[in-house]
Design an enzyme around this catalytic site. Structure first.
Site, PDB file in Angstrom:
ATOM      1  N   ASP A   1       1.043  -0.766  -5.093  1.00 14.58           N
ATOM      2  CA  ASP A   1       0.280   0.444  -5.343  1.00 14.58           C
ATOM      3  C   ASP A   1       1.235   1.432  -6.004  1.00 14.58           C
ATOM      4  OD1 ASP A   1      -1.086   2.788  -5.182  1.00 14.58           O
ATOM      5  OD2 ASP A   1      -1.401   2.733  -3.007  1.00 14.58           O
TER       6      ASP A   1
ATOM      7  N   ASP B   1       0.548   4.221  -7.359  1.00 12.48           N
ATOM      8  CA  ASP B   1      -0.029   5.576  -7.400  1.00 12.48           C
ATOM      9  C   ASP B   1      -0.371   5.957  -8.851  1.00 12.48           C
ATOM     10  OD1 ASP B   1       0.147   5.678  -4.686  1.00 12.48           O
ATOM     11  OD2 ASP B   1       1.989   6.856  -4.628  1.00 12.48           O
TER      12      ASP B   1
ATOM     13  N   SER C   1       0.818  -1.215   0.000  1.00 16.48           N
ATOM     14  CA  SER C   1       0.000   0.000   0.000  1.00 16.48           C
ATOM     15  C   SER C   1       0.850   1.263   0.000  1.00 16.48           C
ATOM     16  CB  SER C   1      -0.884  -0.025   1.256  1.00 16.48           C
ATOM     17  OG  SER C   1      -1.248   1.280   1.626  1.00 16.48           O
ATOM     18  N   GLY C   2       0.492   2.199  -0.866  1.00 15.01           N
ATOM     19  CA  GLY C   2       1.197   3.479  -0.905  1.00 15.01           C
ATOM     20  C   GLY C   2       0.977   4.266   0.377  1.00 15.01           C
ATOM     21  N   LEU C   3      -0.272   4.265   0.848  1.00 20.86           N
ATOM     22  CA  LEU C   3      -0.572   4.969   2.093  1.00 20.86           C
ATOM     23  C   LEU C   3       0.258   4.395   3.240  1.00 20.86           C
ATOM     24  CD1 LEU C   3      -2.329   6.831   3.909  1.00 20.86           C
ATOM     25  CD2 LEU C   3      -3.965   4.952   4.062  1.00 20.86           C
TER      26      LEU C   3
ATOM     27  N   HIS D   1     -12.783   2.051  -7.231  1.00 17.32           N
ATOM     28  CA  HIS D   1     -12.654   2.505  -5.848  1.00 17.32           C
ATOM     29  C   HIS D   1     -13.854   3.365  -5.469  1.00 17.32           C
ATOM     30  CE1 HIS D   1     -10.715   2.745  -2.147  1.00 17.32           C
ATOM     31  NE2 HIS D   1      -9.767   3.651  -2.371  1.00 17.32           N
TER      32      HIS D   1
ATOM     33  N   ASN E   1      -4.273  11.066  -1.549  1.00 15.88           N
ATOM     34  CA  ASN E   1      -5.020   9.878  -1.157  1.00 15.88           C
ATOM     35  C   ASN E   1      -6.510  10.065  -1.437  1.00 15.88           C
ATOM     36  OD1 ASN E   1      -6.629   8.262   1.120  1.00 15.88           O
ATOM     37  ND2 ASN E   1      -4.720   7.186   0.659  1.00 15.88           N
ATOM     38  N   SER E   2      -7.151   8.990  -1.854  1.00 13.75           N
ATOM     39  CA  SER E   2      -8.559   9.062  -2.289  1.00 13.75           C
ATOM     40  C   SER E   2      -9.498   9.548  -1.194  1.00 13.75           C
ATOM     41  CB  SER E   2      -9.023   7.684  -2.751  1.00 13.75           C
ATOM     42  OG  SER E   2      -8.187   7.214  -3.762  1.00 13.75           O
TER      43      SER E   2
ATOM     44  N   ASP F   1       0.793  10.490   2.090  1.00 16.25           N
ATOM     45  CA  ASP F   1       0.529   9.721   0.870  1.00 16.25           C
ATOM     46  C   ASP F   1       0.381  10.695  -0.304  1.00 16.25           C
ATOM     47  OD1 ASP F   1      -0.060   7.621  -0.793  1.00 16.25           O
ATOM     48  OD2 ASP F   1      -2.123   7.365  -0.095  1.00 16.25           O
TER      49      ASP F   1
ATOM     50  N   ARG G   1      -6.676   1.633 -12.087  1.00 16.95           N
ATOM     51  CA  ARG G   1      -7.583   2.033 -11.002  1.00 16.95           C
ATOM     52  C   ARG G   1      -8.388   3.260 -11.410  1.00 16.95           C
ATOM     53  NH1 ARG G   1      -5.473   3.155  -4.878  1.00 16.95           N
ATOM     54  NH2 ARG G   1      -6.723   4.994  -4.395  1.00 16.95           N
TER      55      ARG G   1
ATOM     56  N   GLU H   1      -3.340   4.573 -10.878  1.00 12.70           N
ATOM     57  CA  GLU H   1      -4.648   5.237 -10.768  1.00 12.70           C
ATOM     58  C   GLU H   1      -4.706   6.444 -11.688  1.00 12.70           C
ATOM     59  OE1 GLU H   1      -3.858   5.578  -6.573  1.00 12.70           O
ATOM     60  OE2 GLU H   1      -3.982   7.768  -6.641  1.00 12.70           O
TER      61      GLU H   1
ATOM     62  N   LYS I   1       0.161  12.617  -6.407  1.00 10.04           N
ATOM     63  CA  LYS I   1      -1.191  12.156  -6.091  1.00 10.04           C
ATOM     64  C   LYS I   1      -1.638  12.621  -4.700  1.00 10.04           C
ATOM     65  CE  LYS I   1      -2.235   9.042  -3.800  1.00 10.04           C
ATOM     66  NZ  LYS I   1      -2.295   7.572  -3.676  1.00 10.04           N
TER      67      LYS I   1
HETATM   68  C1  SPV Z   1      -3.404   2.496  -0.528  1.00 11.33           C
HETATM   69  O1  SPV Z   1      -3.500   1.562   0.261  1.00 11.33           O
HETATM   70  O2  SPV Z   1      -2.447   3.273  -0.542  1.00 11.33           O
HETATM   71  C2  SPV Z   1      -4.469   2.751  -1.481  1.00 11.33           C
HETATM   72  C3  SPV Z   1      -5.817   2.414  -1.132  1.00 11.33           C
HETATM   73  O3  SPV Z   1      -4.201   3.307  -2.517  1.00 11.33           O
HETATM   74  S1  SPV Z   1      -6.550   3.823  -0.541  1.00 11.33           S
HETATM   75  O4  SPV Z   1      -5.827   4.309   0.582  1.00 11.33           O
HETATM   76  O5  SPV Z   1      -7.901   3.421  -0.229  1.00 11.33           O
HETATM   77  O6  SPV Z   1      -6.558   4.831  -1.592  1.00 11.33           O
HETATM   78 MG    MG Z   2      -2.500   4.339  -2.486  1.00 10.15          MG
END
Ligand code: SPV
Ligand code: MG
Length: 556
Positions: free
Chosen positions: A99, A101, A60-62, A203, A136-137, A72, A172, A128, A134
């Site tokens: 991930d 990004d 996971s990027g986060l 997502h 975070n979503s 992130d 994504r 994505e 980027k």
């Molecule tokens: C991550 O885990 O970094 C993701 C998922 O990209 S989210 O945090 O839901 O965007």
């Molecule tokens: Mg991410």
């Protein structure tokens, strides 16, 4: 054009260890049953994910960012992410979907990223349709999306750059997150699918899966669908399966669990200024060693280290009180008497450590609770008052394994003596001081263990190796004495086996209780076992009586 994706693999390919990591991730993605990826953010968490039984990892990027203490927002560079991935991949055997990004830029950055991931056996990447850097979503609203055609270029560039035919590229779609709605999401999914994406990740940040399921219905299985139900966590996995989702990502739960656990333990230790409260509630140090495979290194050392680098273990015989030292040993054994601010045993252990001998077992007896030093193992001879050195040695029989140094607990010597002893040829080698008879060396009436050898010490550098031992006893005539046994013996792997066999015989015939080391050596020689002598000239001392102690304190 470079290698393109393969046809759908068979389901059991997902767990076949003979297959590459990309092939296994691909098989998971295309399998008819729902698959799960669990988040990890470094080598350790990746190992824990594999240990739990997951067939794949979501890098996971986060989580990787947060574990590095940054946001992130691409604050960690893509090569820093690559470094994390390398540790995670090395630490595990299951595939990793990373991930990626936005792909860290345009099509050109995606090309380089994919090539680097393939070089490291990373199984796939998810990119994505947003812009670098980027966000975070789950942060803010209406994040700008990438132009569809531009993002399709990133997908094509990634697929054209993979050097492993099974590498997976997941596209994504952030249209639902950014408030553009289902039609835009489907339009994008179609375009990304046509551009060669192996799967789409749809997502959502809603608390129910309604819009995800609406997407799945319209998409109708044109390619595998991946989801991240962080916000709609109440939805049961059966519902995902029923709606034809292929893969679920549990995206950040190891990171969040670690935060909770680390906060709890840190604040408790802060509050209590001590460890007693937390010790039973956290992983033991041994678990840490097990997780990182410490025992494999020990095995490898015995296979690969040159013999002179393989340091033997040591057994220190320190059970006796040492009554000749009077009140100094009223409450502690001889090995713990103070020699200018430090117990004798600590100095002995430090000398052994200096020679690379780290696995040290001390046989305790008298006032055993006072024998308490860092970096030693202890075994107890509780019958110390009625038994001798060999009985103490037998108490440490479990440590008599492989190459071994046996030392009295009341001696000190220069480190080079252990080095020479370890390097000396022979299965059983004892150290003897050729200057046993020099004036002022001993209290006049002091009894010592004398050795008679096949060759006297000459002092010549041409003396070839250790001399054969002929006899060892306190009562040898001076004319036949070539040295004084200092209480230090080396046993090779074969030597320890011979000694263990002799201990068994001594146990059987009842001689073990009263025997000392010279008795044991004499018995071995009587059976034809060669014992050798390494001559030294001084540079050691023992502490048996007040005379020795005064000399030792002066020397320190
Ligand atoms: C991550 O885990 O970094 C993701 C998922 O990209 S989210 O945090 O839901 O965007
Ligand atoms: Mg991410």
């Amino acid at each position: 054009m470079a290698t393109r994706s393969r046809a759908q693999p068979t389901p059991d390919a997902a767990t076949d260890p003979a297959r590459s990591k990309p092939a296994r991730l691909r098989a998971e993605l295309f399998s008819p049953t729902l698959s799960y990826l669990m988040e990890a953010h470094n080598g350790l968490s990746a190992k824990i994910v594999e240990e739990a039984g997951f067939k794949g990892i979501w890098a996971s990027g986060l989580s990787m960012s947060a574990a590095l203490g940054v946001r992130d927002n691409n604050e960690a560079s893509w090569t820093q992410v690559l470094d994390q991935l390398e540790f995670m991949s090395d630490a595990t055997t299951i595939p990793i979907l990373v991930d990626g990004d936005t792909g860290y830029g345009n099509f050109n950055n995606v090309r380089r990223l994919v090539r680097k991931l393939c070089q490291r056996q990373i199984a796939g990447v998810c990119i994505e349709d947003k812009l670098f850097p980027k966000t975070n979503s789950f942060v803010g609203e209406a994040q700008p999306l990438a132009d569809i055609d531009e993002f399709c270029g990133r997908i094509k560039a990634g697929k054209d750059s993979q050097t492993d035919a099974d590498f997976v590229l997941v596209a994504r779609i952030e249209a639902l997150i950014s408030g553009w709605g289902l039609d835009e999401a489907l339009r994008r999914a179609e375009a990304y699918h046509r551009s060669g994406a192996d799967a789409v990740l749809i997502h959502s940040k809603k608390s129910t899966a309604d819009e995800i399921f609406a997407f799945c219905r319209e998409w109708a299985g044109r390619s595998p669908v991946v989801i991240v139900p962080t916000m709609y966590y109440r939805t049961p996995s059966e519902a995902f399966e029923a709606n034809s989702v292929n893969m679920v990502i549990w995206a950040n739960h190891n990171l969040r669990a670690a935060i909770t656990a680390m906060r709890a333990v840190s604040s408790r230790i802060m509050r209590e200024h001590g460890l007693i409260g937390v010790e039973g509630e956290i992983a033991g140090v041994k678990e840490v060693f097990d997780l990182v495979g410490q025992s494999e290194l020990t095995q490898a050392e015995s296979r690969y280290l040159a013999p002179q680098q393989q340091r033997p273990r040591a057994i220190v015989l320190a059970a006796t009180q040492g009554t000749k030292l009077g009140p100094l040993t009223a409450n502690r054994p001889k090995c713990m008497i103070d020699l200018r601010g430090e117990p004798l045993l600590r100095r002995l252990v430090a000398t052994l450590n200096e020679s690379g001998v780290r696995d040290i077992t001390v046989v305790r007896g008298f006032a055993k609770e006072t024998v308490d030093l860092a970096n030693i193992k202890t075994v107890d001879n509780d019958a110390f008052a009625a038994t001798g050195e060999v009985a103490s040695l037998a108490c440490a029989e479990a440590a008599l394994d492989g190459d071994c140094v046996v030392s009295y607990g009341d001696i000190l010597f220069r480190p080079y003596i252990v080095d020479d002893l370890i390097g000396a040829e022979g299965d059983i080698v004892v150290v003897a001081d050729a200057r046993w008879n020099s004036p002022g060396h001993r209290a006049p009436d002091r009894q010592i263990d004398r050795v008679k050898c096949g060759r006297a010490f000459t002092g010549s550098y041409l003396d070839e190796g250790p001399a054969p031992l002929v006899a060892i006893a306190p009562d040898l005539p001076s004319s036949e004495t070539h040295g004084e046994f200092i209480g230090l013996v080396k046993l090779s792997d074969r030597g320890t086996s011979l000694v263990k066999a002799e201990l068994a015989r001594m146990r059987a015939d009842g001689s073990i209780a009263s025997a000392d080391l010279p008795d044991l050596l004499t018995r071995l020689m009587a059976q034809g076992v060669p014992v050798s002598v390494l001559y030294i000239t001084g540079h050691w001392l023992d502490v048996d009586d007040a005379f020795d102690l005064a000399k030792a304190r002066n020397l320190m």
